[in-house]
Design a protein around this motif. Structure first.
Motif, PDB file in Angstrom:
ATOM      1  N   ALA A 172      21.656   9.760  -1.132  1.00 28.47           N
ATOM      2  CA  ALA A 172      21.865   8.344  -1.483  1.00 28.47           C
ATOM      3  C   ALA A 172      22.665   7.624  -0.402  1.00 28.47           C
ATOM      4  N   ILE A 173      23.671   8.303   0.157  1.00 27.88           N
ATOM      5  CA  ILE A 173      24.453   7.717   1.258  1.00 27.88           C
ATOM      6  C   ILE A 173      23.547   7.455   2.462  1.00 27.88           C
ATOM      7  N   GLY A 174      22.626   8.389   2.713  1.00 30.65           N
ATOM      8  CA  GLY A 174      21.682   8.213   3.819  1.00 30.65           C
ATOM      9  C   GLY A 174      20.789   6.994   3.629  1.00 30.65           C
ATOM     10  N   VAL A 175      20.348   6.736   2.384  1.00 32.11           N
ATOM     11  CA  VAL A 175      19.512   5.560   2.095  1.00 32.11           C
ATOM     12  C   VAL A 175      20.280   4.278   2.408  1.00 32.11           C
ATOM     13  N   ILE A 176      21.552   4.246   2.079  1.00 28.48           N
ATOM     14  CA  ILE A 176      22.381   3.064   2.354  1.00 28.48           C
ATOM     15  C   ILE A 176      22.430   2.788   3.855  1.00 28.48           C
ATOM     16  N   PHE A 177      22.679   3.823   4.646  1.00 30.42           N
ATOM     17  CA  PHE A 177      22.720   3.657   6.098  1.00 30.42           C
ATOM     18  C   PHE A 177      21.355   3.245   6.649  1.00 30.42           C
ATOM     19  N   ALA A 178      20.273   3.783   6.053  1.00 29.53           N
ATOM     20  CA  ALA A 178      18.922   3.424   6.493  1.00 29.53           C
ATOM     21  C   ALA A 178      18.656   1.938   6.288  1.00 29.53           C
ATOM     22  N   ALA A 179      19.126   1.407   5.152  1.00 28.47           N
ATOM     23  CA  ALA A 179      18.937  -0.023   4.869  1.00 28.47           C
ATOM     24  C   ALA A 179      19.740  -0.885   5.835  1.00 28.47           C
ATOM     25  N   VAL A 180      20.950  -0.454   6.137  1.00 28.20           N
ATOM     26  CA  VAL A 180      21.805  -1.203   7.067  1.00 28.20           C
ATOM     27  C   VAL A 180      21.191  -1.218   8.470  1.00 28.20           C
ATOM     28  N   LEU A 181      20.683  -0.067   8.891  1.00 24.27           N
ATOM     29  CA  LEU A 181      20.118   0.073  10.241  1.00 24.27           C
ATOM     30  C   LEU A 181      18.652  -0.341  10.315  1.00 24.27           C
ATOM     31  N   ASN A 182      18.045  -0.642   9.118  1.00 22.66           N
ATOM     32  CA  ASN A 182      16.614  -0.963   9.032  1.00 22.66           C
ATOM     33  C   ASN A 182      15.760   0.136   9.650  1.00 22.66           C
ATOM     34  N   SER A 183      16.134   1.380   9.368  1.00 27.50           N
ATOM     35  CA  SER A 183      15.433   2.544   9.916  1.00 27.50           C
ATOM     36  C   SER A 183      14.533   3.162   8.854  1.00 27.50           C
ATOM     37  N   VAL A 184      13.230   3.009   9.026  1.00 28.35           N
ATOM     38  CA  VAL A 184      12.283   3.587   8.071  1.00 28.35           C
ATOM     39  C   VAL A 184      12.333   5.112   8.111  1.00 28.35           C
ATOM     40  N   PHE A 185      12.484   5.666   9.321  1.00 32.11           N
ATOM     41  CA  PHE A 185      12.551   7.127   9.461  1.00 32.11           C
ATOM     42  C   PHE A 185      13.738   7.688   8.673  1.00 32.11           C
TER      43      PHE A 185
ATOM     44  N   ALA B  62       0.813  -1.213   0.000  1.00 25.50           N
ATOM     45  CA  ALA B  62       0.000   0.000   0.000  1.00 25.50           C
ATOM     46  C   ALA B  62       0.850   1.267   0.000  1.00 25.50           C
ATOM     47  N   TYR B  63       2.055   1.174   0.549  1.00 25.15           N
ATOM     48  CA  TYR B  63       2.927   2.353   0.629  1.00 25.15           C
ATOM     49  C   TYR B  63       4.152   2.218  -0.261  1.00 25.15           C
ATOM     50  N   ALA B  64       4.059   1.325  -1.254  1.00 23.94           N
ATOM     51  CA  ALA B  64       5.201   1.125  -2.152  1.00 23.94           C
ATOM     52  C   ALA B  64       5.485   2.363  -2.995  1.00 23.94           C
ATOM     53  N   GLY B  65       4.466   3.203  -3.169  1.00 24.90           N
ATOM     54  CA  GLY B  65       4.667   4.432  -3.930  1.00 24.90           C
ATOM     55  C   GLY B  65       5.271   5.559  -3.119  1.00 24.90           C
ATOM     56  N   VAL B  66       5.405   5.350  -1.800  1.00 19.99           N
ATOM     57  CA  VAL B  66       5.911   6.410  -0.925  1.00 19.99           C
ATOM     58  C   VAL B  66       7.341   6.838  -1.264  1.00 19.99           C
ATOM     59  N   PRO B  67       8.286   5.903  -1.528  1.00 16.50           N
ATOM     60  CA  PRO B  67       9.641   6.354  -1.876  1.00 16.50           C
ATOM     61  C   PRO B  67       9.672   7.307  -3.064  1.00 16.50           C
ATOM     62  N   THR B  68       8.933   6.961  -4.126  1.00 16.91           N
ATOM     63  CA  THR B  68       8.886   7.856  -5.280  1.00 16.91           C
ATOM     64  C   THR B  68       8.287   9.195  -4.888  1.00 16.91           C
ATOM     65  N   ALA B  69       7.237   9.150  -4.065  1.00 14.14           N
ATOM     66  CA  ALA B  69       6.609  10.397  -3.613  1.00 14.14           C
ATOM     67  C   ALA B  69       7.589  11.225  -2.789  1.00 14.14           C
ATOM     68  N   LEU B  70       8.369  10.559  -1.935  1.00 11.11           N
ATOM     69  CA  LEU B  70       9.298  11.280  -1.068  1.00 11.11           C
ATOM     70  C   LEU B  70      10.447  11.910  -1.836  1.00 11.11           C
TER      71      LEU B  70
ATOM     72  N   LEU C 244      15.285   6.249   6.223  1.00 15.49           N
ATOM     73  CA  LEU C 244      15.037   5.993   4.806  1.00 15.49           C
ATOM     74  C   LEU C 244      14.217   7.126   4.198  1.00 15.49           C
ATOM     75  N   PHE C 245      13.122   7.472   4.861  1.00 13.20           N
ATOM     76  CA  PHE C 245      12.245   8.516   4.323  1.00 13.20           C
ATOM     77  C   PHE C 245      12.944   9.873   4.295  1.00 13.20           C
ATOM     78  N   LEU C 246      13.692  10.182   5.357  1.00  9.57           N
ATOM     79  CA  LEU C 246      14.426  11.449   5.404  1.00  9.57           C
ATOM     80  C   LEU C 246      15.479  11.508   4.303  1.00  9.57           C
ATOM     81  N   SER C 247      16.188  10.408   4.106  1.00  8.61           N
ATOM     82  CA  SER C 247      17.253  10.360   3.096  1.00  8.61           C
ATOM     83  C   SER C 247      16.688  10.447   1.683  1.00  8.61           C
ATOM     84  N   LEU C 248      15.523   9.837   1.461  1.00  5.86           N
ATOM     85  CA  LEU C 248      14.902   9.911   0.141  1.00  5.86           C
ATOM     86  C   LEU C 248      14.511  11.342  -0.209  1.00  5.86           C
ATOM     87  N   LEU C 249      14.116  12.116   0.796  1.00  7.70           N
ATOM     88  CA  LEU C 249      13.817  13.530   0.554  1.00  7.70           C
ATOM     89  C   LEU C 249      15.048  14.264   0.026  1.00  7.70           C
TER      90      LEU C 249
END
Length: 433
Positions: free
Chosen positions: A104-117, A60-68, A119-124
């Motif tokens: 992009a570096i932030g997204v990598i760290f988000a994936a490593v830490l499994n941090s959704v917050f 349901a929220y798969a479109g959120v990354p593109t939106a962010l 991830l969303f901040l880094s995608l912005l």
């Protein structure tokens, strides 16, 4: 130092030969940066939705990354436009690309830490790269004449093709690289993005001297001073607001349709049992179709006209929606055709709309206006990306594709309205004479 810069600017404003040389050099610099920029934007398009799906556990929220990252690109478009207006293209574009790399570096760290917050901040922040990659197309038009503008835009986009096509097809390779350094495989493409965006920013910062926008502004000022000495007629308004409105509308509609269908295609394919390599192949064809046709579309738009090619954009996007909706779930060929048509329709709309914006603005206000319009384009992408997941979750991918195709038909009445208005204005001018 200031005196030297002023002298350099004066040399270009008084020499048409130097202006032509700088125009060609600027196209090459923009092209080089766009190779890196194209590779950088591909990660978010290819695996952004899949990464969110994996971390959130729902479609349901798969479109959120593109939106962010599209929302982030809206803010970055405003920033890059204002910075370019004040300091020139070099400062604005270099800053935007480097911010994209940091995201992009932030997204990598988000994936490593499994941090959704995170991830969303880094995608912005990552969205800054997308916005800058789009705004870079304007740099090539600053010194172009009226018959070169669409071609100049298309040249920038052609170079984007090399990186943009390579990016998705390196998805599996970068996934393996990521796993080798204990990073989740879906974050692998963002490693490529980080390096590519930062390199694109450095290309602009180091090589874009003198700045084409500052030279164009100086040329415009010199022309205005010459006209004041030769004529007492009132000067023309800075912007043709009707032309700006039409160009912006064309780009906004094509962006909504393209982002909505593109965002959910990887998720749709995954549900149908397609692997990451197949997703990368389809998205690679899509991105290639977004940029590679620029070899011809810019020339056609300059020769045939903005109106005809805008209508062609609407028809092509409609065909893309129809093919995507009717394609059997296991048909890679039809998905490739649909996404290729989607990319081509976007290409026609973006270049014809951009040319109309450049036609309707003057160098003194151009960067600011372009930045504002790219904010609207980014927000259009936000709505397309955010709603696409919800539409598919509550109906189907076929319904989403059909809706996008029908929406694209609005391009035709918009351009017909613009032509009618131009004819009325021409009649009024003729009658006044």
């Amino acid at each position: 130092m200031t005196k030297n810069i002023k002298d350099l600017t004066q040399d270009y404003t008084h020499s048409p030969e130097k202006q032509r040389s700088l125009y060609k050099r600027t196209l090459l610099i923009v092209g080089l940066s766009q190779i890196f920029g194209g590779a950088g934007l591909a990660a978010g398009i290819t695996v952004g939705a899949l990464l969110a799906q994996e971390m959130l556990g729902t479609d349901a929220y798969a479109g959120v990354p593109t939106a962010l990252f599209t929302l982030g690109s809206a803010g970055a478009a405003w920033l890059v436009g204002r910075l370019s207006q004040r300091k020139g293209r070099r400062a604005g574009l270099a800053t935007g690309f480097i911010l994209g790399g940091i995201g992009a570096i932030g997204v990598i760290f988000a994936a490593v830490l499994n941090s959704v917050f995170l991830l969303f901040l880094s995608l912005l922040v990552y969205g800054a790269g997308t916005a800058t990659n789009l705004q870079a197309r304007y740099a090539g038009t600053d010194l172009a004449n009226a018959k070169q503008r669409a071609t100049a835009v298309s040249m920038a986009m052609v170079f984007t093709t090399f990186g943009a096509v390579a990016g998705p097809n390196l998805t599996e390779v970068m996934g393996k690289v990521a796993l080798s350094i204990h990073v989740p495989s879906l974050a692998g493409p963002f490693i490529l993005s980080a390096v590519a965006y930062i390199l694109a920013g450095l290309v602009f910062y180091i090589l874009l001297r003198p700045d084409p926008l500052l030279i164009a502004r100086a040329i415009e000022k010199r022309k205005q001073e010459a006209e004041k000495q030769e004529s007492t007629k009132a000067s023309k308004p800075t912007n043709n607001q009707r032309g700006v409105t039409v160009g912006a509308t064309v780009m906004i509609l094509t962006q909504i349709v393209m982002v909505a269908i593109m965002t959910m295609t990887p998720v749709h394919m995954k549900h149908q049992g397609h692997g990451l390599g197949e997703v990368g192949l389809v998205i690679g064809f899509h991105i290639g179709s977004m940029y590679l046709p620029s070899l011809f579309t810019g020339i056609l738009i300059d020769k045939i006209g903005r109106t005809a090619m805008t209508i062609a954009s609407g028809v092509t996007l409609l065909l893309a929606g129809l093919v995507a909706a009717m394609a059997p779930s296991d048909s890679m060929v039809l998905l490739v055709v649909a996404l290729s048509l989607l990319g081509l329709g976007w290409n026609l709309g973006l270049i014809s709309g951009t040319a109309q914006i450049v036609d309707a603005t003057e160098p003194s206000t151009r960067a600011k206006t372009q930045g504002t319009i790219d904010v609207l384009i980014a927000l259009a992408g936000v709505s397309g990306g955010a709603l696409s997941g919800m539409v598919v979750a509550h109906s189907s991918y076929a319904i989403l594709s059909l809706s996008g195709g029908v929406l694209s038909l609005l391009l035709i009445p918009v351009i017909i309205w613009a032509r009618g208005s131009r004819r009325k204005n021409k009649i009024k001018v003729d009658q006044s004479l």
